[in-house]
Design a protein around this motif. Sequence first.
Motif, PDB file in Angstrom:
ATOM      1  N   PHE A  82      -5.908   4.030  -1.153  1.00  0.00           N
ATOM      2  CA  PHE A  82      -5.504   4.328  -2.523  1.00  0.00           C
ATOM      3  C   PHE A  82      -6.727   4.586  -3.407  1.00  0.00           C
ATOM      4  O   PHE A  82      -6.731   5.498  -4.229  1.00  0.00           O
ATOM      5  CB  PHE A  82      -4.686   3.159  -3.071  1.00  0.00           C
ATOM      6  CG  PHE A  82      -4.204   3.348  -4.482  1.00  0.00           C
ATOM      7  CD1 PHE A  82      -3.240   4.294  -4.794  1.00  0.00           C
ATOM      8  CD2 PHE A  82      -4.721   2.573  -5.517  1.00  0.00           C
ATOM      9  CE1 PHE A  82      -2.792   4.466  -6.094  1.00  0.00           C
ATOM     10  CE2 PHE A  82      -4.277   2.732  -6.817  1.00  0.00           C
ATOM     11  CZ  PHE A  82      -3.309   3.681  -7.107  1.00  0.00           C
TER      12      PHE A  82
ATOM     13  N   GLU B  48       0.816  -1.207   0.000  1.00  0.00           N
ATOM     14  CA  GLU B  48       0.000   0.000   0.000  1.00  0.00           C
ATOM     15  C   GLU B  48       0.855   1.264   0.000  1.00  0.00           C
ATOM     16  O   GLU B  48       0.532   2.236  -0.695  1.00  0.00           O
ATOM     17  CB  GLU B  48      -0.939  -0.006   1.207  1.00  0.00           C
ATOM     18  CG  GLU B  48      -1.899   1.178   1.214  1.00  0.00           C
ATOM     19  CD  GLU B  48      -2.859   1.133   2.384  1.00  0.00           C
ATOM     20  OE1 GLU B  48      -4.001   1.595   2.233  1.00  0.00           O
ATOM     21  OE2 GLU B  48      -2.452   0.643   3.461  1.00  0.00           O
TER      22      GLU B  48
ATOM     23  N   LEU C 239       1.886   2.041  -3.487  1.00  0.00           N
ATOM     24  CA  LEU C 239       0.760   2.522  -4.284  1.00  0.00           C
ATOM     25  C   LEU C 239       0.464   3.989  -3.978  1.00  0.00           C
ATOM     26  O   LEU C 239       0.238   4.796  -4.889  1.00  0.00           O
ATOM     27  CB  LEU C 239      -0.483   1.683  -3.996  1.00  0.00           C
ATOM     28  CG  LEU C 239      -0.621   0.351  -4.734  1.00  0.00           C
ATOM     29  CD1 LEU C 239      -1.863  -0.381  -4.250  1.00  0.00           C
ATOM     30  CD2 LEU C 239      -0.693   0.573  -6.235  1.00  0.00           C
ATOM     31  N   LEU C 240       0.462   4.341  -2.699  1.00  0.00           N
ATOM     32  CA  LEU C 240       0.164   5.727  -2.319  1.00  0.00           C
ATOM     33  C   LEU C 240       1.199   6.695  -2.867  1.00  0.00           C
ATOM     34  O   LEU C 240       0.882   7.854  -3.169  1.00  0.00           O
ATOM     35  CB  LEU C 240       0.072   5.838  -0.797  1.00  0.00           C
ATOM     36  CG  LEU C 240      -1.071   5.059  -0.138  1.00  0.00           C
ATOM     37  CD1 LEU C 240      -0.986   5.142   1.379  1.00  0.00           C
ATOM     38  CD2 LEU C 240      -2.420   5.575  -0.621  1.00  0.00           C
TER      39      LEU C 240
END
Length: 610
Positions: free
Chosen positions: A336, A267, A270-271
């Motif tokens: 996200f 994550e 992705l952020l």
Amino acid sequence: MEHLLRSNLETNDNNNPQAILQALSLISNPSTSDSTLSSIAKVLIISLKCPNPNSNSHRFIHHHILRLFSLLLYHCPHLHHNLISAIREFSLLPSTSTRLLVDALTCLSISDSNVNDESTFLSLVFRPCVSVRHWLLLNVSKFDIRPSVLLTVLLGFTKDPYPCIRNVALSGLADLCKCIVVEDESLIKGCYFRAVELLFDSEDLVRCSAVHAVGACGQLIVASKQESKGDWSDALFLQLCSMVRDMSVKVRVEAFNALGKIETVSEYILLQTLSKKASSITKEMNFPGQYSETLFRIPAESAVLAFLHGLEDEFDVVRVSACRALQSLAIHSAGFSNMVVNLLMGILNDDSMAVKLQALDTLHHMTMFRLLKVQQPHLHMFLGILLDSHSLIRCRARKVLKLTELPSLGMFKMCVDGLIRDLELYPQDEAEVFSALFMIGQNHGEFLVRLINEASQMIEPSSGGKLGYDNVRKASYLVLATSAPVSMKQQTCSIPPRMFSYAVTLLGRISRSFADIVDQRTLLAYLSCCSRFTFVTASEFFKMEEHRLLPHQNNKMEEHLEEGDVQLTQRREISEYDIWRKLQLKEAESSLLDFQEFEGRIGNEIKSQS
């Protein structure tokens, strides 16, 4: 024809193509018998085996014979075996010139079956002619080659001095990695890191194929890992992120296409793709890869701004590719997905229709996984797209609204008003707008009941008893009312049952909206049945239905759901209310079938009596 052909070969006369023309005429004529075609093939095979192939006359004649072979392969399937055997034998002759070898290989490409073995491929692929190597690597599927051997050969040709050869070798590696299982992990890693090296090739075409190969080989490595699977997946993601700023449009498009195929990503990485600044977590982190020609570790910071660059790219094909990648990646993280929604709402104002359509498709995909959290500013912007001049844009927007969860009554009213404005401006969209209103009403039962109660006076007939449902707003509210919660077993509904009677006056228009779900006769039966139910207050109705969802009844409900429905509940984690709604619709369908059966029996009795 045979006499003329042999005469040409014996006299080295290539100025008299009469024999070739005769053969062409006979092969092309649909009336030519199979026996004649077999004779022609026999003559051509004998002529192809004629000695002295290096003379100009022989090269001229053999070139045209191979072209005739192509026609015979196309028109005469029964001759395939003999023709292919002759061509294969001719291509293996050391004296066969490069030009004729290319012609022979082109003939072989017409056949869909694998007619060549591994030794044939290996004996030809290392010839010095570039065009021969290129053809063989491009048509490698026509040869029966062991995957390990083919992988080694393709890996070697990624170092060929000619860009076209490196390109097809990388494409072959990518295709091979999608369909094989190789036990030698070091070999796959070698292919992966060789493809990574070629991400810095000077040729755009090679870099594009390298991105494709990196994605395919990288996913094969990730799949083979029992431990540290997540680290390798993150490393692959970051390696591809480094290519979204490439100078070539095709490379950027391929990079986003490859990013969208990665199944697991951390994550925090992705952020970073939607962030303008690297976080403290990623500043010191590095992964196996190559960031530049001299730096052989790829930093986690390479993900920063990756998708922002893609969504703001000057070329719409890149923006479309970035939106498509977000569609598959958004399901990995709720945080996200919220950031993605904020970005996509802005993308809906893009100048390109293709980009707007892809953005709407991405939003629709997110609603299917319950990841679209709509806020009031978003809804204002989204409802504006319902008034777009392109019917396809409006259609996609309504598909999103059908599945969107609205958190407040005010937003529900805004959504209904937006669809009504859509219908007022584009009357030709009536069937789709009515369908959207019905679905939105079903998904927001409590908001629907409150809205219909507020608008009930407007829906009622005038003092003169005239229904007057030609008004767009009145008709829309009436369609919305028909989607109100109904209990088929207890024969109760949460709005006045007479609303279903009023809806019968719009039967033709409503049935067109639900043509793919229910026929007009069944819809009439449903409206007639519901119009005779008992009206209960909204609070009583929902309290009664909540009682049906006691914990001890959940297992019983799931038993009645079909196998696909249970899988859906597991995948999307849908709520108890959703399960109840699905069961309610099945009860309604069952009741309608009983009603139709009863109606049919009565009709038969009347006919028999008459």
